[in-house]
Design an enzyme around this catalytic site. Structure first.
Site, PDB file in Angstrom:
ATOM      1  N   LYS A 180       4.592  -0.606  -4.709  1.00  0.00           N
ATOM      2  CA  LYS A 180       5.389  -1.907  -4.941  1.00  0.00           C
ATOM      3  C   LYS A 180       3.523  -2.771  -5.089  1.00  0.00           C
ATOM      4  O   LYS A 180       2.688  -2.859  -5.554  1.00  0.00           O
ATOM      5  CB  LYS A 180       5.463  -2.628  -3.112  1.00  0.00           C
ATOM      6  CG  LYS A 180       6.789  -1.445  -2.768  1.00  0.00           C
ATOM      7  CD  LYS A 180       7.810  -1.786  -3.144  1.00  0.00           C
ATOM      8  CE  LYS A 180       9.390  -0.588  -3.102  1.00  0.00           C
ATOM      9  NZ  LYS A 180       9.567  -0.415  -2.079  1.00  0.00           N
TER      10      LYS A 180
HETATM   11  C1  PLP Z   1      10.474   0.555  -1.080  1.00  0.00           C
HETATM   12  C2  PLP Z   1      11.476   0.037  -0.572  1.00  0.00           C
HETATM   13  C3  PLP Z   1      12.100   0.000   1.124  1.00  0.00           C
HETATM   14  C4  PLP Z   1      11.341   1.025   1.402  1.00  0.00           C
HETATM   15  O1  PLP Z   1       9.683   0.619   2.420  1.00  0.00           O
HETATM   16  P1  PLP Z   1       9.027   1.971   2.164  1.00  0.00           P
HETATM   17  O2  PLP Z   1       7.485   1.354   1.923  1.00  0.00           O
HETATM   18  O3  PLP Z   1       8.880   2.851   0.956  1.00  0.00           O
HETATM   19  O4  PLP Z   1       9.654   2.569   4.086  1.00  0.00           O
HETATM   20  C5  PLP Z   1      13.591  -0.517   1.694  1.00  0.00           C
HETATM   21  N1  PLP Z   1      14.065  -1.083   0.828  1.00  0.00           N
HETATM   22  C6  PLP Z   1      13.250  -1.311  -0.535  1.00  0.00           C
HETATM   23  C7  PLP Z   1      14.305  -2.876  -1.517  1.00  0.00           C
HETATM   24  C8  PLP Z   1      11.833  -0.789  -1.439  1.00  0.00           C
HETATM   25  O5  PLP Z   1      12.116  -1.033  -2.809  1.00  0.00           O
END
Ligand code: PLP
Length: 378
Positions: A180
């Site tokens: 991210k």
């Molecule tokens: C990455 C992501 C999540 C979950 O995040 P984590 O930190 O991996 O639990 C939820 N929704 C979307 C759209 C994501 O890309």
């Protein structure tokens, strides 16, 4: 293999973490508040609540909305599974509503048609880093008195009509997974302006116990009350220090992601058979993903052919996402079948995510473009 996404950790990040490791508090210490305050300031909300990951953030938001048995929430099928899973964690029911063919974002008109007496909210997903049509989504949410939760895990730093993602819904979810925009290893955040939500989020991430251990220590008391069932979803100081350091680098991360997207745009625009997703002129896109569609082409290349050829050239392309309701768990639990969201199903067959991340060099970008050109022989 060049990955589709990857963290960028530098000496300043490492120093910030080491400093906390040598300090008194590894968790529930001062870095948590510092990171939350800086994050809320960056986004422009009253509150930011840090949690252990983006999925936990979604779960906290469902608790804050008092979701219970039989409550329905409207979600798009083109998202990571945890968006919809979080509803089920609280025994609610996900109602999948189809996306727009141009950008794979919730279609406001279709959302409206899914609202029933049992609907308790809408979760929108700013897929790839592009904010949804918030003028229309907010209008519908207000009209029906429904809370709007934004899964902004792709869209930290994105804007809709000059308003930051994080301020566009009643609560917004972020993830700090290494792929991210910024990372804390694992981590997440919920932003909100609503005090009641804020208090519930804090409760839920701390076992359902109102006062944390540090506050009790200060008050000189051992007594605590657990009024609700919660989880340990806290983010540690070690991670918050990394988050705070990464947040300072976010503008540069976004600048580089956008720069790479422009290079891709101009290199790919003359290749027949490939088309990037559409971008609404009202948005400032954060480019968590750079998604292309493989269209019908002279070489009769399918999306699967393209995917395998790219992988064999060392390019770690990916597909985001298989419609969530087609996952085996969803089929067997809710009886979902193909045909529920025809646009999502059709577009899923065409999409591929190309590598995009701030640490990607210009020569990495060229390598991706050259691989595509070789495959399409142009
Ligand atoms: C990455 C992501 C999540 C979950 O995040 P984590 O930190 O991996 O639990 C939820 N929704 C979307 C759209 C994501 O890309």
């Amino acid at each position: 293999m060049l990955p589709y996404g990857k963290q960028s950790v530098d000496e300043s990040d490492i120093k910030a973490v080491v400093k906390v490791l040598k300090s008194e508090y590894l968790t529930t210490g001062p870095m948590v508040k510092k990171f939350e305050k800086a994050f809320a300031e960056y986004i422009g909300t009253k509150y930011a609540v840090s949690v252990s990951n983006g999925t936990a953030a979604l779960h906290c938001a469902m608790f804050a909305l008092n979701i219970g048995l039989g409550d329905e929430l409207i979600v798009p099928p083109i998202t990571f599974v945890s968006t919809a899973n979080s509803i089920i964690f609280q025994r609610g029911t996900p109602i999948f509503s189809d996306v727009t063919p141009q950008a794979l974002l919730l279609d406001p008109e279709l959302v409206k048609s899914k609202i029933t007496k049992r609907t308790k909210g809408i979760i929108s997903v700013d897929y790839a880093g592009q904010p949804c049509d918030y003028d229309r989504l907010s209008f519908i949410a207000d009209q029906y008195g429904l809370p709007l939760v934004v899964d902004g895990c792709h869209a930290l730093g994105a804007k809709y009509k000059n308003r930051n993602v994080g301020t566009l819904g009643d609560m917004t979810i972020f993830s700090f997974h290494p792929v991210k925009h910024i990372t804390t290893g694992e981590g997440g955040m919920v932003t909100t302006d609503n005090k009641e939500y804020y208090e519930k989020l804090c409760l839920f991430r701390n076992h359902g116990i109102a006062d944390d251990f540090r506050k009790r220590e200060l008050k000189g008391t051992w007594y605590y009350e657990m009024g609700n069932l919660g989880f340990n979803y806290r983010l540690a100081d070690i991670q918050c220090a990394l988050g705070l350091s990464q947040l300072a680098r976010l503008p540069e991360f976004i600048r580089r992601r956008r720069e790479i997207s422009i290079i891709y745009n101009s290199a790919l625009k003359n290749i027949k058979g490939i088309e990037p997703l559409c971008i609404n002129p009202d948005v400032h896109h954060a480019f968590h993903l750079y998604v292309i569609r493989i269209l019908k082409n002279e070489k009769n290349l399918s999306r699967a052919d393209f995917f395998l050829k790219m992988r064999s050239k060392g390019i770690g392309v990916n597909v985001h996402y298989y419609p969530v309701y087609l996952q085996p768990f969803y089929r067997k639990t809710f009886g979902f079948r193909p045909g529920l969201c025809p646009i999502a199903e059709k577009k899923y067959e065409e999409i591929v995510s190309l590598p995009i991340f701030p640490a990607m060099s210009d020569s990495d970008v060229r390598k991706v473009i050259n691989a595509i050109k070789e495959i399409f022989e142009c």
